[in-house]
Design an enzyme around this catalytic site. Structure first.
Site, PDB file in Angstrom:
ATOM      1  N   LYS A 134      -5.819  -2.680  15.141  1.00  7.78           N
ATOM      2  CA  LYS A 134      -6.125  -1.770  13.881  1.00  7.78           C
ATOM      3  C   LYS A 134      -6.941  -0.815  15.001  1.00  7.78           C
ATOM      4  O   LYS A 134      -7.829   0.478  14.758  1.00  7.78           O
ATOM      5  CB  LYS A 134      -6.599  -2.527  12.808  1.00  7.78           C
ATOM      6  CG  LYS A 134      -5.513  -3.101  12.097  1.00  7.78           C
ATOM      7  CD  LYS A 134      -4.573  -1.954  12.002  1.00  7.78           C
ATOM      8  CE  LYS A 134      -3.586  -2.304  11.088  1.00  7.78           C
ATOM      9  NZ  LYS A 134      -2.979  -0.242  10.400  1.00  7.78           N
TER      10      LYS A 134
ATOM     11  N   TRP B 293      -6.842 -24.110   0.289  1.00  3.11           N
ATOM     12  CA  TRP B 293      -6.962 -24.413   1.479  1.00  3.11           C
ATOM     13  C   TRP B 293      -8.454 -23.806   1.897  1.00  3.11           C
ATOM     14  O   TRP B 293      -9.170 -22.722   1.598  1.00  3.11           O
ATOM     15  CB  TRP B 293      -5.949 -23.067   2.238  1.00  3.11           C
ATOM     16  CG  TRP B 293      -4.154 -23.344   2.126  1.00  3.11           C
ATOM     17  CD1 TRP B 293      -4.375 -24.579   1.706  1.00  3.11           C
ATOM     18  CD2 TRP B 293      -3.696 -23.043   3.734  1.00  3.11           C
ATOM     19  NE1 TRP B 293      -3.015 -24.568   2.523  1.00  3.11           N
ATOM     20  CE2 TRP B 293      -2.577 -23.259   3.041  1.00  3.11           C
ATOM     21  CE3 TRP B 293      -3.713 -21.789   3.964  1.00  3.11           C
ATOM     22  CZ2 TRP B 293      -1.605 -23.375   3.780  1.00  3.11           C
ATOM     23  CZ3 TRP B 293      -2.299 -21.667   4.636  1.00  3.11           C
ATOM     24  CH2 TRP B 293      -1.248 -22.707   5.207  1.00  3.11           C
TER      25      TRP B 293
ATOM     26  N   ASP C  31     -11.496 -20.873   7.270  1.00  2.00           N
ATOM     27  CA  ASP C  31     -12.379 -20.263   6.241  1.00  2.00           C
ATOM     28  C   ASP C  31     -12.113 -19.347   6.570  1.00  2.00           C
ATOM     29  O   ASP C  31     -12.116 -18.449   5.528  1.00  2.00           O
ATOM     30  CB  ASP C  31     -13.507 -21.141   5.887  1.00  2.00           C
ATOM     31  CG  ASP C  31     -13.650 -22.170   4.915  1.00  2.00           C
ATOM     32  OD1 ASP C  31     -12.813 -22.258   3.964  1.00  2.00           O
ATOM     33  OD2 ASP C  31     -15.072 -22.465   5.076  1.00  2.00           O
TER      34      ASP C  31
ATOM     35  N   TYR D 160      -4.699  -8.829  15.496  1.00  2.00           N
ATOM     36  CA  TYR D 160      -4.978  -7.993  14.060  1.00  2.00           C
ATOM     37  C   TYR D 160      -5.534  -7.174  14.390  1.00  2.00           C
ATOM     38  O   TYR D 160      -5.631  -5.521  14.402  1.00  2.00           O
ATOM     39  CB  TYR D 160      -4.484  -8.431  13.283  1.00  2.00           C
ATOM     40  CG  TYR D 160      -4.328  -7.859  11.839  1.00  2.00           C
ATOM     41  CD1 TYR D 160      -3.443  -6.710  11.738  1.00  2.00           C
ATOM     42  CD2 TYR D 160      -5.574  -7.083  10.503  1.00  2.00           C
ATOM     43  CE1 TYR D 160      -2.523  -5.504  10.879  1.00  2.00           C
ATOM     44  CE2 TYR D 160      -5.241  -6.304   9.954  1.00  2.00           C
ATOM     45  CZ  TYR D 160      -3.965  -5.624   9.908  1.00  2.00           C
ATOM     46  OH  TYR D 160      -3.985  -4.505   8.829  1.00  2.00           O
TER      47      TYR D 160
ATOM     48  N   VAL E 272       0.953  -1.108  -0.078  1.00  2.00           N
ATOM     49  CA  VAL E 272      -0.149  -0.159   0.069  1.00  2.00           C
ATOM     50  C   VAL E 272       0.624   1.010   0.191  1.00  2.00           C
ATOM     51  O   VAL E 272       0.738   2.386  -0.387  1.00  2.00           O
ATOM     52  CB  VAL E 272      -1.313  -0.182   0.774  1.00  2.00           C
ATOM     53  CG1 VAL E 272      -1.408   1.333   1.341  1.00  2.00           C
ATOM     54  CG2 VAL E 272      -1.952  -0.944   0.832  1.00  2.00           C
TER      55      VAL E 272
ATOM     56  N   SER F 123     -10.967  -4.537   6.487  1.00  2.00           N
ATOM     57  CA  SER F 123     -12.971  -4.423   6.783  1.00  2.00           C
ATOM     58  C   SER F 123     -12.212  -6.214   7.425  1.00  2.00           C
ATOM     59  O   SER F 123     -13.737  -6.059   7.935  1.00  2.00           O
ATOM     60  CB  SER F 123     -13.266  -5.556   5.384  1.00  2.00           C
ATOM     61  OG  SER F 123     -12.244  -6.427   4.920  1.00  2.00           O
TER      62      SER F 123
ATOM     63  N   HIS G  35      -1.544 -13.888   2.025  1.00  2.00           N
ATOM     64  CA  HIS G  35      -3.391 -13.662   1.822  1.00  2.00           C
ATOM     65  C   HIS G  35      -3.261 -14.018   0.600  1.00  2.00           C
ATOM     66  O   HIS G  35      -2.710 -14.813  -0.183  1.00  2.00           O
ATOM     67  CB  HIS G  35      -3.535 -12.149   1.383  1.00  2.00           C
ATOM     68  CG  HIS G  35      -3.288 -11.405   2.802  1.00  2.00           C
ATOM     69  ND1 HIS G  35      -2.637 -10.806   3.008  1.00  2.00           N
ATOM     70  CD2 HIS G  35      -4.104 -11.400   3.592  1.00  2.00           C
ATOM     71  CE1 HIS G  35      -2.717  -9.886   4.468  1.00  2.00           C
ATOM     72  NE2 HIS G  35      -3.705 -10.548   4.811  1.00  2.00           N
TER      73      HIS G  35
ATOM     74  N   PRO H 171     -10.108  -0.180   3.869  1.00  2.00           N
ATOM     75  CA  PRO H 171     -10.214  -1.457   2.652  1.00  2.00           C
ATOM     76  C   PRO H 171     -10.876  -2.699   2.260  1.00  2.00           C
ATOM     77  O   PRO H 171     -10.039  -3.280   4.088  1.00  2.00           O
ATOM     78  CB  PRO H 171      -8.725  -1.507   2.182  1.00  2.00           C
ATOM     79  CG  PRO H 171      -7.730  -0.991   3.896  1.00  2.00           C
ATOM     80  CD  PRO H 171      -8.458  -0.278   4.146  1.00  2.00           C
TER      81      PRO H 171
END
Length: 333
Positions: free
Chosen positions: A152, A214, A281, A148, A28, A120, A191, A175
């Site tokens: 944030k 995965w 998931d 995390y 970013v 998000s 990711h 985002p």
């Protein structure tokens, strides 16, 4: 659109301003630097080797010396599900310190405006879709990235508190899943999208008959090219001063299975896909309500197929010359 989403200040002009992109080496941060290169501003950059953003005294001293007018916080420790689940202390501590140190120092030195970038994934796991900004902190977080997310959220609330208590022009943007040049392609810590790009490229070149994905493939996600995010961030910096964080998303979603099929098609892979149901998931769905950012006149310009094609070429070009694309410590999800 409610009045709370409208700017209550004069728009920010970037021309002639001293602009610091914290985390400029990450995906970013580097996209922001590319985008800001089209503005007549002066970029101020701090190399990771010279400034540890987890060090409060060092961060404050650096900002007192450089005196930025505008700050984009694109620095963070990030990773995929496995990295988040296996190193929660690192993710919580590093991201807490980075956000707190920069935001507090920005207040002390009188930064004109600051944009803190979240994600998000800080929204509740099972919240209603599409997700509105008002739904933050209304439910339980996703367990696989809780550390995390907590960090944030703390950064977002700290920026919001400085705005409320001291009148600072500090705002936050959230985002959706991001991808693009300078992403992390490490198979264990990346990711989902860069991991799939690498998996299918290597499977094709090595002639593997199957690729294992995965999870079940059923969760649905939203993906935004990092250059579109950078463009949105510049607009938010210029024109948004609302008290709520502002979502930035593609306003479209795809299942992980559908994403894998698209990446395989772009890669030219003709083998078989299997799914490893023993892998987590994450949330079943995550789609952002983008009414606030659309009201400012922004919409993405890079569709998912084109973005995957460009990002795949980036991976292939760098893999071919042997460069390591795992990335640095300060990166944004």
């Amino acid at each position: 659109m409610t009045a709370s989403t409208e700017s209550v200040h004069a728009p920010i002009e970037l021309a002639g301003r001293r602009v610091w992109v914290a985390g400029h080496r990450g995906m970013v941060g580097s996209a922001l630097c590319r985008r800001l290169g089209r503005e007549q501003c002066r970029l101020i950059l701090a190399e990771r080797s010279a400034l540890d953003l987890r060090d409060q005294a060092a961060t404050t001293a650096w900002m007192e010396q450089t005196r930025p007018d505008i700050v984009f916080i694109a620095a963070a420790r990030v990773g995929g599900i496995v990295a988040n689940a296996s190193r929660p202390a690192d993710f919580l501590y590093d991201n807490l310190m980075i956000a707190a140190n920069i935001i507090h120092a920005a207040y002390r030195v009188g930064v004109e405006k600051l944009l803190h970038l979240g994600s998000s994934c800080i929204y509740p796991r099972d919240t209603a879709q599409p997700i509105r900004e008002e739904q933050l902190l209304t439910g339980t977080l996703e367990a696989t990235n809780e550390a995390y997310a907590v960090a944030k959220i703390a950064g977002l609330k700290l920026a919001e508190s400085y705005a409320r208590q001291y009148g600072c022009r500090f705002v936050s943007a959230l985002p959706c899943n991001l991808y693009g040049p300078n992403d992390n392609f490490d198979p264990e810590t990346s990711h989902v999208l860069p991991a799939l790009i690498r998996k299918f490229h290597e499977a094709k070149t090595q002639g593997r008959p199957t690729v294992t994905i995965w999870g079940s493939g059923r969760p649905r996600r939203e993906f935004l090219h990092v250059d579109d995010l950078a463009d949105a961030c510049v607009l938010v910096m210029r024109r948004y001063d609302g008290p709520m964080p502002i979502n930035i998303g593609a306003d479209a979603e795809i299942s992980i299975a559908g994403l894998a099929a698209l990446v395989a098609e772009v890669a030219g892979y003709r083998g078989r896909m299997t799914f490893d149901f023993t892998r987590p998931d994450g949330p079943p769905r995550r789609l952002l309500d983008v009414g606030r950012i659309r009201a400012l006149g922004w919409q993405p310009s890079i569709d998912l197929r084109r973005g995957i094609e460009e990002t795949s070429r980036h991976w292939i070009d760098h893999a071919a010359d042997g460069r390591d694309l795992r990335g640095g410590r300060y990166r944004l999800a």
